[in-house]
Scaffold this motif. Structure first.
Motif, short mmCIF file in Angstrom:
data_model
loop_
_atom_site.label_atom_id
_atom_site.label_comp_id
_atom_site.label_asym_id
_atom_site.label_seq_id
_atom_site.Cartn_x
_atom_site.Cartn_y
_atom_site.Cartn_z
N TYR A 44 50.21 8.04 31.98
CA TYR A 44 50.13 6.83 31.15
C TYR A 44 51.50 6.19 31.11
CZ TYR A 44 49.28 3.71 27.20
OH TYR A 44 49.16 2.60 26.40
N CYS A 45 51.57 4.93 31.49
CA CYS A 45 52.83 4.18 31.39
C CYS A 45 52.45 2.71 31.47
CB CYS A 45 53.81 4.53 32.51
SG CYS A 45 55.32 3.53 32.45
N GLU A 46 52.53 2.01 30.35
CA GLU A 46 52.02 0.63 30.29
C GLU A 46 52.65 -0.29 31.33
OE1 GLU A 46 53.10 0.25 26.27
OE2 GLU A 46 51.61 1.73 25.73
N THR A 47 53.89 -0.03 31.71
CA THR A 47 54.55 -0.95 32.64
C THR A 47 54.07 -0.80 34.07
OG1 THR A 47 56.51 -0.70 31.27
CG2 THR A 47 56.81 -1.82 33.36
N VAL A 48 53.84 0.41 34.51
CA VAL A 48 53.56 0.59 35.94
C VAL A 48 52.14 1.07 36.24
CG1 VAL A 48 55.99 1.00 36.48
CG2 VAL A 48 54.49 2.95 36.04
N ALA A 52 44.37 -1.29 32.64
CA ALA A 52 44.75 -2.09 31.47
C ALA A 52 43.65 -1.96 30.43
CB ALA A 52 44.93 -3.56 31.87
N GLY A 53 43.95 -2.35 29.20
CA GLY A 53 42.95 -2.39 28.14
C GLY A 53 42.30 -1.04 27.89
N ASP A 54 40.96 -1.03 27.79
CA ASP A 54 40.23 0.20 27.45
C ASP A 54 40.46 1.30 28.48
OD1 ASP A 54 39.25 -0.99 25.21
OD2 ASP A 54 37.30 -1.52 26.09
N ALA A 55 40.57 0.90 29.75
CA ALA A 55 40.77 1.92 30.80
C ALA A 55 42.12 2.62 30.62
CB ALA A 55 40.68 1.27 32.18
N ALA A 56 43.13 1.84 30.24
CA ALA A 56 44.45 2.43 30.01
C ALA A 56 44.39 3.37 28.80
CB ALA A 56 45.48 1.32 29.77
N HIS A 57 43.72 2.90 27.77
CA HIS A 57 43.60 3.71 26.56
C HIS A 57 42.87 5.03 26.86
CE1 HIS A 57 44.46 3.65 22.33
NE2 HIS A 57 43.29 4.23 22.10
N ALA A 58 41.83 4.92 27.68
CA ALA A 58 41.08 6.14 28.05
C ALA A 58 41.97 7.11 28.83
CB ALA A 58 39.85 5.75 28.88
N LYS A 88 52.52 -2.69 17.36
CA LYS A 88 51.23 -2.00 17.54
C LYS A 88 50.85 -1.94 19.01
CE LYS A 88 49.09 -2.82 13.08
NZ LYS A 88 47.95 -3.39 12.35
N VAL A 89 50.15 -0.88 19.38
CA VAL A 89 49.59 -0.73 20.72
C VAL A 89 48.14 -0.30 20.56
CG1 VAL A 89 49.73 0.50 22.93
CG2 VAL A 89 51.83 0.00 21.67
N GLY A 90 47.22 -1.09 21.08
CA GLY A 90 45.80 -0.74 20.97
C GLY A 90 45.34 -0.57 19.54
N GLY A 91 45.89 -1.37 18.62
CA GLY A 91 45.46 -1.33 17.23
C GLY A 91 46.13 -0.26 16.39
N MET A 94 53.05 1.68 16.49
CA MET A 94 53.87 2.48 17.41
C MET A 94 54.28 3.80 16.74
SD MET A 94 56.17 -0.62 18.92
CE MET A 94 55.50 -1.72 20.17
N PHE A 95 54.53 3.73 15.45
CA PHE A 95 54.90 4.94 14.71
C PHE A 95 53.76 5.97 14.78
CE2 PHE A 95 54.95 7.58 10.94
CZ PHE A 95 56.26 8.04 10.93
N GLN A 96 52.53 5.53 14.50
CA GLN A 96 51.39 6.46 14.54
C GLN A 96 51.18 7.00 15.94
OE1 GLN A 96 48.58 3.57 13.10
NE2 GLN A 96 48.42 4.52 11.07
N LEU A 97 51.26 6.11 16.94
CA LEU A 97 51.04 6.52 18.32
C LEU A 97 52.08 7.55 18.76
CD1 LEU A 97 49.56 6.14 21.05
CD2 LEU A 97 51.15 4.27 21.53
N CYS A 98 53.34 7.24 18.49
CA CYS A 98 54.41 8.16 18.91
C CYS A 98 54.31 9.48 18.17
CB CYS A 98 55.78 7.53 18.66
SG CYS A 98 56.13 6.18 19.78
#
Ligand code: SF4
Ligand code: SF4
Ligand code: F3S
Length: 266
Positions: A44-48, A52-58, A88-91, A94-98
């Motif tokens: 997982y790396c949003e830049t490279v 995208a979107g749901d597929a990235a989240h999955a 925020k990322v995907g709703g 960033m704090f929660q995600l990290c």
């Protein structure tokens, strides 16, 4: 290293400029594509990433339940004010995600001075309450290795990953920076140091003395107070700030935006 199954890496982006990833894309020996094809599995790396979107989240959620675990890399400061709503990322904040990703990782690396110490968004007045990874996530047990710099030399990141995979945790300084790369000051290995020792200070940017290699201390250089390996590691194999005629602004030190500005004394 290359015969083993490639360890999973989850690379998160928070409040930042993505310059650290841009630097990483210019890694050499090994090149970035060799690293992600042969050494690690960048799951997982949003830049490279292509997804995208749901597929990235999955892809992220799949990586997080990998029974063999993963290494977490965080680039960027973590906004904490008002429940972290400034990033925020995907709703999810960033704090929660990290917190969710790093607290379960085999190891966490804070990539760049934003992730290490909050970076430019943590500079006064720091409206989003941005913090570095260790300050923000200490309460959930995260103790990240800090690869400081704005951006860091990609060699310092790649070298740390390889060390983790082959020899375990590298020895760290008091700011959690690997001593292998941050053990000496910029000044310690600066080619202009002989002029510093003789009291030969360039009087202006672009002056004949600056071009002759005289010391940039009186123009604002923070090399004597800055731990980093720029003079020996070089960027893009060719250059680094002081060689190019710009003073070191202390970019691998905590809170350098506030502590060391104004950066230049023209
Ligand atoms: Fe950008 Fe510097 Fe922060 Fe890296 S440390 S994301 S280069 S501002
Ligand atoms: Fe030290 Fe900076 Fe002078 Fe180099 S230019 S010798 S790092 S003060
Ligand atoms: Fe940063 Fe100073 Fe090196 S500004 S890139 S630590 S020369």
């Amino acid at each position: 290293l290359m015969t083993k199954k490639r360890p999973s890496v989850v690379y998160l982006h928070c409040a930042e400029c993505t310059g650290c990833t841009e630097g990483l894309l210019r890694a050499y020996e090994p090149y970035f594509d060799e690293i992600i094809m042969n050494t690690i599995s960048l799951d997982y790396c949003e830049t490279v990433m292509a997804a995208a979107g749901d597929a990235a989240h999955a892809a992220l959620e799949k990586a997080l339940i990998n029974p063999e675990g993963y290494i977490c890399v965080i680039e960027g400061g973590i906004p904490t004010r008002h429940g972290g709503e400034y990033g925020k990322v995907g709703g999810e904040t960033m704090f929660q995600l990290c917190a969710r990703v790093a607290s379960k990782a085999m190891a966490t690396i804070a990539m760049g001075s934003c992730a290490c110490f909050g970076g430019v968004q943590a500079a006064a007045p720091n409206p989003s309450g941005a913090k570095g990874v260790n300050e923000a996530l200490k309460a959930v047990g995260v103790n990240a290795i800090n690869i400081a710099g704005c951006p860091p030399n990609p060699m310092n990141f790649v070298g740390t990953v390889v060390h983790l995979l082959t020899k375990g945790m590298p020895e760290l300084d008091t700011w959690n920076r690997p001593l292998l790369f941050f053990g000496d000051t910029v000044h310690d290995h600066c080619p202009r140091q002989k002029h510093f020792n003789k009291g030969e200070f360039a009087p202006g940017f672009g002056s004949p003395e600056a071009k002759k290699g005289w010391c940039l201390y009186q123009l604002g250089c923070k090399g004597p107070y800055t731990y980093n390996n720029c003079p020996t590691a070089l960027f893009n194999q060719v250059n680094w700030p002081v060689k190019a005629g710009a003073p070191c602004i202390g970019c691998s030190e905590p809170n350098f935006w506030d502590k060391y500005s104004p950066f230049f004394h023209p």
